[in-house]
Design a protein around this motif. Structure first.
Motif, PDB file in Angstrom:
ATOM      1  N   PHE A 105      -7.322   3.708   1.743  1.00 26.17           N
ATOM      2  CA  PHE A 105      -7.555   2.289   2.032  1.00 26.17           C
ATOM      3  C   PHE A 105      -8.610   2.035   3.109  1.00 26.17           C
ATOM      4  CE2 PHE A 105      -3.065   2.670   0.627  1.00 26.17           C
ATOM      5  CZ  PHE A 105      -3.198   2.013  -0.585  1.00 26.17           C
ATOM      6  N   GLY A 106      -9.103   3.086   3.742  1.00 26.26           N
ATOM      7  CA  GLY A 106     -10.139   2.920   4.738  1.00 26.26           C
ATOM      8  C   GLY A 106      -9.683   2.276   6.018  1.00 26.26           C
ATOM      9  N   THR A 107      -8.395   2.269   6.277  1.00 26.71           N
ATOM     10  CA  THR A 107      -7.832   1.699   7.488  1.00 26.71           C
ATOM     11  C   THR A 107      -6.606   2.489   7.892  1.00 26.71           C
ATOM     12  OG1 THR A 107      -7.051  -0.358   8.516  1.00 26.71           O
ATOM     13  CG2 THR A 107      -6.336   0.062   6.265  1.00 26.71           C
ATOM     14  N   GLU A 108      -6.276   2.454   9.168  1.00 26.05           N
ATOM     15  CA  GLU A 108      -5.121   3.198   9.669  1.00 26.05           C
ATOM     16  C   GLU A 108      -3.822   2.588   9.142  1.00 26.05           C
ATOM     17  OE1 GLU A 108      -5.070   5.887  11.526  1.00 26.05           O
ATOM     18  OE2 GLU A 108      -7.189   6.032  12.116  1.00 26.05           O
ATOM     19  N   ALA A 109      -2.866   3.443   8.860  1.00 24.80           N
ATOM     20  CA  ALA A 109      -1.540   2.975   8.455  1.00 24.80           C
ATOM     21  C   ALA A 109      -0.798   2.416   9.658  1.00 24.80           C
ATOM     22  CB  ALA A 109      -0.737   4.117   7.843  1.00 24.80           C
ATOM     23  N   ASP A 134       3.903  16.824  11.116  1.00 23.85           N
ATOM     24  CA  ASP A 134       3.000  17.236  10.046  1.00 23.85           C
ATOM     25  C   ASP A 134       3.150  16.356   8.802  1.00 23.85           C
ATOM     26  OD1 ASP A 134       2.009  19.215  11.623  1.00 23.85           O
ATOM     27  OD2 ASP A 134       3.169  20.839  10.720  1.00 23.85           O
ATOM     28  N   ILE A 135       4.407  16.024   8.460  1.00 23.94           N
ATOM     29  CA  ILE A 135       4.652  15.207   7.271  1.00 23.94           C
ATOM     30  C   ILE A 135       4.073  13.809   7.462  1.00 23.94           C
ATOM     31  CG2 ILE A 135       6.442  14.196   5.808  1.00 23.94           C
ATOM     32  CD1 ILE A 135       8.201  16.605   6.511  1.00 23.94           C
ATOM     33  N   GLY A 136       4.340  13.217   8.625  1.00 27.92           N
ATOM     34  CA  GLY A 136       3.818  11.891   8.904  1.00 27.92           C
ATOM     35  C   GLY A 136       2.302  11.872   8.996  1.00 27.92           C
ATOM     36  N   GLU A 137       1.722  12.896   9.601  1.00 27.84           N
ATOM     37  CA  GLU A 137       0.261  12.933   9.746  1.00 27.84           C
ATOM     38  C   GLU A 137      -0.428  13.091   8.394  1.00 27.84           C
ATOM     39  OE1 GLU A 137      -1.568  12.215  12.308  1.00 27.84           O
ATOM     40  OE2 GLU A 137       0.248  11.829  13.463  1.00 27.84           O
ATOM     41  N   ARG A 138       0.166  13.859   7.485  1.00 29.04           N
ATOM     42  CA  ARG A 138      -0.413  13.986   6.147  1.00 29.04           C
ATOM     43  C   ARG A 138      -0.411  12.633   5.439  1.00 29.04           C
ATOM     44  NH1 ARG A 138       2.522  18.917   5.819  1.00 29.04           N
ATOM     45  NH2 ARG A 138       4.078  17.971   4.449  1.00 29.04           N
ATOM     46  N   PHE A 139       0.674  11.894   5.612  1.00 23.89           N
ATOM     47  CA  PHE A 139       0.729  10.563   5.006  1.00 23.89           C
ATOM     48  C   PHE A 139      -0.324   9.647   5.614  1.00 23.89           C
ATOM     49  CE2 PHE A 139       2.230   6.171   5.509  1.00 23.89           C
ATOM     50  CZ  PHE A 139       2.222   5.790   4.181  1.00 23.89           C
ATOM     51  N   ARG A 140      -0.481   9.677   6.941  1.00 22.21           N
ATOM     52  CA  ARG A 140      -1.466   8.818   7.590  1.00 22.21           C
ATOM     53  C   ARG A 140      -2.884   9.118   7.096  1.00 22.21           C
ATOM     54  NH1 ARG A 140       1.714   9.640  12.465  1.00 22.21           N
ATOM     55  NH2 ARG A 140       2.683   7.699  13.095  1.00 22.21           N
ATOM     56  N   ARG A 149       0.821  -1.211   0.000  1.00 24.02           N
ATOM     57  CA  ARG A 149       0.000   0.000   0.000  1.00 24.02           C
ATOM     58  C   ARG A 149       0.856   1.262   0.000  1.00 24.02           C
ATOM     59  NH1 ARG A 149      -4.283  -2.134   4.594  1.00 24.02           N
ATOM     60  NH2 ARG A 149      -5.608  -3.393   3.198  1.00 24.02           N
ATOM     61  N   GLY A 150       1.915   1.262   0.812  1.00 22.12           N
ATOM     62  CA  GLY A 150       2.800   2.421   0.832  1.00 22.12           C
ATOM     63  C   GLY A 150       3.455   2.667  -0.514  1.00 22.12           C
ATOM     64  N   ALA A 151       3.920   1.580  -1.156  1.00 17.60           N
ATOM     65  CA  ALA A 151       4.557   1.718  -2.466  1.00 17.60           C
ATOM     66  C   ALA A 151       3.568   2.218  -3.510  1.00 17.60           C
ATOM     67  CB  ALA A 151       5.152   0.375  -2.897  1.00 17.60           C
ATOM     68  N   ARG A 152       2.334   1.720  -3.466  1.00 17.04           N
ATOM     69  CA  ARG A 152       1.337   2.156  -4.446  1.00 17.04           C
ATOM     70  C   ARG A 152       0.996   3.642  -4.284  1.00 17.04           C
ATOM     71  NH1 ARG A 152      -0.201  -1.679  -7.682  1.00 17.04           N
ATOM     72  NH2 ARG A 152      -0.163  -3.881  -7.031  1.00 17.04           N
ATOM     73  N   LEU A 161       2.792   1.695  11.692  1.00 18.52           N
ATOM     74  CA  LEU A 161       3.771   2.711  12.075  1.00 18.52           C
ATOM     75  C   LEU A 161       5.159   2.467  11.511  1.00 18.52           C
ATOM     76  CD1 LEU A 161       2.741   3.384  15.771  1.00 18.52           C
ATOM     77  CD2 LEU A 161       2.185   4.694  13.719  1.00 18.52           C
ATOM     78  N   SER A 162       5.310   1.521  10.584  1.00 20.11           N
ATOM     79  CA  SER A 162       6.647   1.275  10.053  1.00 20.11           C
ATOM     80  C   SER A 162       6.653   1.118   8.540  1.00 20.11           C
ATOM     81  CB  SER A 162       7.276   0.044  10.718  1.00 20.11           C
ATOM     82  OG  SER A 162       8.596  -0.158  10.271  1.00 20.11           O
ATOM     83  N   GLN A 163       6.243  -0.046   8.020  1.00 16.21           N
ATOM     84  CA  GLN A 163       6.546  -0.393   6.642  1.00 16.21           C
ATOM     85  C   GLN A 163       5.768   0.400   5.600  1.00 16.21           C
ATOM     86  OE1 GLN A 163       8.907  -1.954   5.352  1.00 16.21           O
ATOM     87  NE2 GLN A 163       9.793  -3.047   7.082  1.00 16.21           N
TER      88      GLN A 163
END
Length: 443
Positions: free
Chosen positions: A338-342, A325-331, A81-84, A344-346
């Motif tokens: 995807f309708g689900t929480e990310a 801020d950067i991490g929260e925008r990604f989350r 999901r992260g790569a996509r 915390l690592s991969q």
């Protein structure tokens, strides 16, 4: 990092993809990646190019090595999901050098070594990817030669010193470990322990520890370094056991722990389901022991399985999405997609790695020129959603902060979390923290 590694051997002699497939007349636009993806992947000045997978105008294939099925699928799905998301962002900005990027997923399933070999051969020889990434590799690095000889840069977050040592010993220039290696887990946690004891935040019930590892080199290495460090601190190891994953019934180990309660329980099995089972079984009759679990709580599956039993657990990762801020925008982006929480690592790690490669490929001017792309990667200081990527000169491994450098802008933060009220609270290191260590309820 590089100063702690053995000297590099002679550079591997090989025929690279660059020698087989060349794209001419392409030039990249250099830029600094700071959280966003806007416009820094560049576009070619001309459309000239040779025929084949590297020719100008065609899609660029990027490989992902991930366990999207099997016992590690929770982590593997995070990787994919992260790569996509990264590729979606890159293509929305015009692709790499004006060309779209396509993700090719290689499923390594239960992570048997032959699966990694088969995926490597498929990605390099059949799919002819420009580069590849993944969260795991083999412990023996047996698949590394396929990427090195094929001229395909490989980026991974396997967190294994043996992988780094293999790259250095064999003079491989196009394989990058995008997180610090596993010995830092133990040494970093020991520093935190000492700080809590000195400040009075935690007074151990005894200077004793129970250490439990899974029987793989990653887990055993962390457990070994931890035991050695604790002994230097004057602690006694009252229990050490190795188990085979997956492992669900922790009764035998917990019986020994309850018969002789230690001040610390340190578990280096990293499978989310295993650790959730341990937390639930421990919570039924806890001992006066601080509980540390390795990495697995980063996977959302862990919290779903452990429930309230997770509260008070401490865990770490040498690469993880920051609560800034950067991490929260990604989350938020991940949740919307995807309708689900990310996790915390991969998810964040693979999102970053694909974008890091895209920037390096743009600077190199040819995504299929392994040598130029690798040089561009080594020249980067890249700020992603998990922090700063900067690689050791010889070992091509991410440098940890604060373990090896004291400047957060020059190293990958070694993150330590404590689960409080079923929330992940980052308690180390500053300046990224969003909470403080608290004694677990059972203490």
């Amino acid at each position: 990092m590089s100063e702690n590694q053995p000297p590099s051997g002679a550079k591997r002699k090989r025929i690279t993809r660059r020698d087989l497939v060349r794209a001419a007349g392409l030039t990249g636009i250099a830029g600094l990646a700071v959280g966003g993806v806007g416009g820094y992947f560049g576009a070619p000045r001309t459309e000239a190019g040779a025929a084949g997978s590297g020719s100008a105008g065609g899609k660029i294939k990027f490989g992902l090595v991930a366990p999207v099925t099997g016992p590690f699928a929770g982590d593997g799905q995070e990787m994919e999901r992260g790569a996509r998301l990264a590729i979606e962002d890159i293509n929305a900005q015009g692709g790499v050098l004006g060309r779209e990027v396509e993700l090719v997923v290689g499923d390594v399933g239960d992570q048997a070594p032959e699966n990694f070999i088969q995926v490597a051969e498929r990605l390099v020889s059949r799919e002819k990817v420009a580069a590849a990434s993944g969260g795991y590799t083999t412990t023996t690095s047996v698949e590394f030669d396929t990427y090195a000889d094929g001229g395909v840069p490989l980026f991974h977050t396997n967190t294994l010193q043996d992988n780094t040592d293999y790259v250095v010993k064999n003079g491989i220039t196009n394989i990058f470990q995008c997180c610090p290696t596993e010995p830092w887990y133990a040494s970093g946690f020991q520093q935190l322990m000492e700080g809590w004891i000195e400040s009075g935040a935690w007074t151990p019930s005894s200077k004793t520890a129970a250490v439990i590892a899974s029987n793989d080199s990653y887990s055993v290495s962390i457990a070994t370094v931890m035991q050695e460090g604790l002994k230097k601190m004057g602690w006694e190891i009252t229990l050490y056991e190795e188990i085979s994953v997956p492992y669900a019934d922790w009764g035998p180990q917990l019986s020994k722990i309850r018969n002789n309660p230690p001040g610390l329980i340190f578990v280096t099995d990293y499978l989310a389901g295993d650790l959730a089972s341990f937390a639930k079984q421990f919570a039924s009759a806890p001992t006066p022991s601080l509980l540390y679990q390795q990495y697995g709580p980063s996977v959302p599956e862990y919290m779903e399985l452990a429930g309230d039993a997770a509260n008070g657990v401490i865990w770490s990762t040498t690469i993880g999405t920051l609560p800034d801020d950067i991490g929260e925008r990604f989350r938020k982006r991940y949740l919307d997609a995807f309708g689900t929480e990310a996790g915390l690592s991969q998810s964040g790690a693979q999102y970053d790695i694909v974008r890091l490669w895209a920037l390096a490929a743009s600077r190199a001017g040819d995504p299929y020129d392994s040598d130029k792309v690798s040089v561009a990667v080594k020249d980067l200081t890249f700020r992603g959603v998990v922090g700063t990527y900067r690689f050791g000169e010889e070992d091509h491994t991410a440098i940890p902060y604060p373990d090896a450098v004291n400047d957060p802008s020059l190293g990958m933060p070694h993150l330590t979390y404590q689960i409080q009220d079923q929330k992940q609270v980052l308690i180390s290191p500053a300046p990224y923290i969003n909470g403080e260590f608290k004694l677990p309820s059972w203490l």
